[in-house]
Motif scaffolding. Structure first.
Motif, PDB file in Angstrom:
ATOM      1  N   ILE A   1       0.836  -1.215   0.000  1.00  0.00           N
ATOM      2  CA  ILE A   1       0.000   0.000   0.000  1.00  0.00           C
ATOM      3  C   ILE A   1       0.863   1.254   0.000  1.00  0.00           C
ATOM      4  O   ILE A   1       0.566   2.226  -0.713  1.00  0.00           O
ATOM      5  CB  ILE A   1      -0.958  -0.019   1.205  1.00  0.00           C
ATOM      6  N   LEU A   2       1.950   1.229   0.767  1.00  0.00           N
ATOM      7  CA  LEU A   2       2.861   2.379   0.772  1.00  0.00           C
ATOM      8  C   LEU A   2       3.454   2.619  -0.615  1.00  0.00           C
ATOM      9  O   LEU A   2       3.554   3.765  -1.076  1.00  0.00           O
ATOM     10  CB  LEU A   2       3.973   2.159   1.800  1.00  0.00           C
ATOM     11  N   LEU A   3       3.841   1.545  -1.287  1.00  0.00           N
ATOM     12  CA  LEU A   3       4.379   1.677  -2.643  1.00  0.00           C
ATOM     13  C   LEU A   3       3.320   2.228  -3.593  1.00  0.00           C
ATOM     14  O   LEU A   3       3.614   3.074  -4.444  1.00  0.00           O
ATOM     15  CB  LEU A   3       4.896   0.319  -3.133  1.00  0.00           C
ATOM     16  N   TYR A   4       2.092   1.762  -3.435  1.00  0.00           N
ATOM     17  CA  TYR A   4       0.995   2.253  -4.284  1.00  0.00           C
ATOM     18  C   TYR A   4       0.761   3.746  -4.056  1.00  0.00           C
ATOM     19  O   TYR A   4       0.580   4.516  -5.008  1.00  0.00           O
ATOM     20  CB  TYR A   4      -0.274   1.456  -3.976  1.00  0.00           C
ATOM     21  N   LEU A   5       0.754   4.165  -2.789  1.00  0.00           N
ATOM     22  CA  LEU A   5       0.536   5.578  -2.480  1.00  0.00           C
ATOM     23  C   LEU A   5       1.638   6.450  -3.054  1.00  0.00           C
ATOM     24  O   LEU A   5       1.369   7.534  -3.594  1.00  0.00           O
ATOM     25  CB  LEU A   5       0.442   5.773  -0.960  1.00  0.00           C
ATOM     26  N   CYS A   6       2.878   5.986  -2.939  1.00  0.00           N
ATOM     27  CA  CYS A   6       3.998   6.751  -3.507  1.00  0.00           C
ATOM     28  C   CYS A   6       3.883   6.847  -5.027  1.00  0.00           C
ATOM     29  O   CYS A   6       4.091   7.918  -5.614  1.00  0.00           O
ATOM     30  CB  CYS A   6       5.324   6.102  -3.117  1.00  0.00           C
TER      31      CYS A   6
END
Length: 672
Positions: free
Chosen positions: A487-492
């Protein structure tokens, strides 16, 4: 009007015996080959890394919001009067007291001016420290005087940097709460990322800096984090005392900085009452109860009924004894909002017609879903609610059995007290936000905490995997780390380019009509002149010119509400004699009329300010549409329209002394 343009240039105390073993199996990171010393070093290293990230992410959020504020207004380049006008409505009123304290020759004179104030409400002397929550402005003004920073930092920057600094504390507190709940700082990082990427729905600090909630919510977040830690069982005595101190200090500061603190404290009381009733508090922090399931349920309902009745009784008695009417408009508003009869009360309708006090717009969930926050929140909420119901039923039905401690091992679902506390909190916040849009900032920020905790919680994944018969300690470890990282990678990937574009977009403040008005007032009216007009505009008049006001936007006083309704007759269908008499009764020398109110189109018919006044006065509303049968035609035309024709009945009482595209200023004659 202000505009922005492009810049030209579980029972936790009765734990199953095998729970500790289960927890150890789940937390594989604790199984280090080098034994206890290495495990302690690993925990210390993790704590240092997590703490450093918490501080960094808080500071970065603060800088990000401050940069957005600068880029949106070109705050560093505009004139002082434009900076002050940018503090709109009640924000300008609060900031004016900070400015007033700094302009006072001495601190004692500054305090005297606040305690015996006769400029905020004409012909009245009020104690501002008692009436309003402005202790923060007083504290900052003293700090600015004492610190050797006057040569390097302007007062306005000291003020706004303090508020943006509090945002760093706010985000850090959210991070820590999520970390405490999940056991890994990765959830805190995800909570902070969600807070930033959902900025439109989690904060409005960059365009309403002095608003009371921007002062109060960081302390409220600290309080929630401290209570979350305090509810852990088996705390060391020193840790427990320090945590209680943190709870006390944060609660005190929160109550000091926001006029609506009592409603939040009521919610806190409801949360703790529910936890105690369902035996979800640690033994040292709860009241033990006995009896069968039905017996306990009956006692619980009786207790709840008694508490509510006693609360309402004491509330009414105290208000009657002390003659308090400051919160009457809120109860009228709530009564009308939830369908307990229509009202023609002006104050209640004024709230009902404002979008901020309406239901939460449906498009909010679309924005929250774009960042995956809403989906994650619903996922975690569903699992924790089911677990809470199971634990509550087990606690209530098992208490009568003397062998309950032995039978607790049969309950495979465990809900930690800190998790139960935050669960009930987020549910209450959710109901509050759904009913009143202005309160969504309490819910959305806590939503970030709760969703990130659940995705990183071993207990949540263990329960889910057991339900679908895929339980394995290794799978728990994989899920609780891989899902948040993805999810963090997606948000970035999705939001980083947009955030960079947002930071590079340069605008500037542009409101020439209001600037012209303030400059004219400063140059052409006596310092002791009294001005009447809309609440929002008069807050700016006080800040920019220091003139005396008839009314202002701090609407929590009954006499002020009556005064505001009387002043607002300038937008009703009243005779010039009536309006003149009303305004002179408050000592008004000048009245400011705004075309944006007189010819308002922002609200639909029935919610325009002129409509609310017509209804309250028993007059029929303008324009096509239905009217209540008992409303009558007014005997006079609308004052704000008719006065511009300069007819003799009006010129006998009012003389136009200033006019631009937005504002019309009239001087009142002193004739009776």
């Amino acid at each position: 009007m202000i505009s922005i343009r492009q810049r030209k240039g579980v029972k936790p105390t009765e734990v199953p015996e095998d729970y500790a073993a289960q927890e150890a199996n789940v937390k594989l990171e604790n199984k280090l080959p080098s034994g206890g010393t290495s495990r302690r070093l690993w925990k210390l290293l993790s704590f240092m890394v997590g703490g450093t990230i918490a501080l960094c992410i808080g500071l970065l959020t603060s800088v990000y919001l401050a940069t957005l504020h600068e880029n949106d207004l070109w705050f560093s380049n505009i004139k002082e009067v434009e900076r002050e006008i940018s503090f709109r409505t009640e924000c300008g009123l609060y900031y004016s007291y900070y400015k007033q304290m700094l302009q006072a020759p001495t601190l004692m004179q500054g305090f005297h001016g606040l305690i015996y104030d006769n400029k905020t409400e004409s012909m009245k002397t009020i104690n501002l420290l008692q009436r309003m929550n402005i202790y923060q402005e007083v504290f900052l003004s003293i700090l600015y005087r004492v610190l050797p920073i006057q040569k390097y930092l302007e007062p306005v920057y000291f003020y706004i940097y303090t508020l943006f600094g509090l945002q760093a504390i706010y985000v850090t507190a959210l991070y820590i709460t999520s970390w405490l709940l999940s056991g890994t700082w990765l959830s805190g990082l995800l909570a902070a990322f969600w807070y930033v990427t959902n900025r439109i729905d989690t904060t409005r600090v960059e365009f309403t800096i002095p608003l009371r909630e921007n002062w109060a919510l960081p302390f409220f977040a600290i309080q929630i984090a401290a209570i979350t830690y305090f509810l852990r069982p088996n705390l060391q005595p020193l840790s427990e005392r320090l945590t209680l101190l943190a709870i006390f200090v944060s609660t005190f500061l929160f109550s000091l900085t926001w006029q609506f603190n009592q409603f939040m404290m009521l919610m806190q009381a409801l949360v703790l009452f529910t936890l105690d009733s369902l035996d979800m508090l640690p033994a040292a922090k709860k009241n033990l109860k006995t009896g069968s399931f039905l017996n306990r349920l009956g006692k619980l309902l009786l207790h709840l009924f008694a508490v509510l009745c006693l609360t309402l009784f004491l509330n009414n008695i105290i208000k009657k004894i002390l003659n308090l009417k400051s919160d009457e408009h809120i109860f009228k508003f709530l009564k009308a909002k939830f369908g307990f009869g229509a009202t023609r009360d002006f104050d209640a309708n004024l709230y009902l017609c404002e979008e901020a006090f309406g239901l939460l717009p449906f498009n909010t969930f679309g924005r929250l879903s774009d960042t995956l926050l809403f989906y994650a929140y619903i996922f975690v909420l569903s699992i924790t609610v089911m677990a809470a119901l199971a634990v509550a039923f087990h606690n209530l039905s098992d208490s009568a059995n003397q062998q309950s401690m032995g039978q607790m091992g049969k309950c495979t679902i465990i809900l930690k007290p800190e998790t139960a506390y935050n669960l009930i909190h987020t549910i209450l916040f959710g109901f509050l936000a759904l009913s009143t849009m202005r309160m969504k900032y309490l819910w959305t920020s806590h939503m970030c905490v709760f969703a990130s905790f659940g995705l990183c919680s071993p207990e949540i994944w263990e329960l889910l995997l057991k339900l679908i018969h895929l339980y394995n300690p290794k799978r728990i470890c994989i899920m609780r780390y891989s899902v948040p990282i993805l999810i963090l990678l997606y948000l970035c990937y999705k939001f980083w380019p947009g955030m960079m574009d947002e930071l590079s977009e340069l605008r500037e403040f542009y409101d020439p009509d209001t600037v012209e008005l303030m400059n004219w007032i400063n140059s052409n009216t006596p310092r002791k002149a009294v001005f009447a007009g809309s609440m929002q505009l008069l807050a700016g008049v006080k800040l920019c010119t220091g003139r005396t006001l008839t009314n202002h936007p701090h609407y929590e006083d009954n006499s002020l509400r009556e005064r505001t309704k009387a002043v607002y007759q300038i937008y009703a269908k009243r005779s010039p004699e009536d309006v003149h008499t009303l305004l002179r009764s408050f000592g008004a020398d000048y009245v400011i009329l705004e075309d944006s109110i007189c010819y308002e189109r922002r609200h639909q018919r029935g919610c325009r300010l002129r409509d609310l006044l017509d209804i309250a006065n028993g007059h029929m509303m303008d324009g096509p549409g239905e009217n209540d049968p008992d409303l009558k035609l007014a005997g006079h035309p609308r004052f704000c329209e008719e006065i511009k024709r300069n007819l003799p009945p009006y010129t006998a009482y009012f003389t136009r002394v200033f006019q631009n595209k937005t504002f019309h200023v009239y001087k009142l004659s002193r004739n009776k």
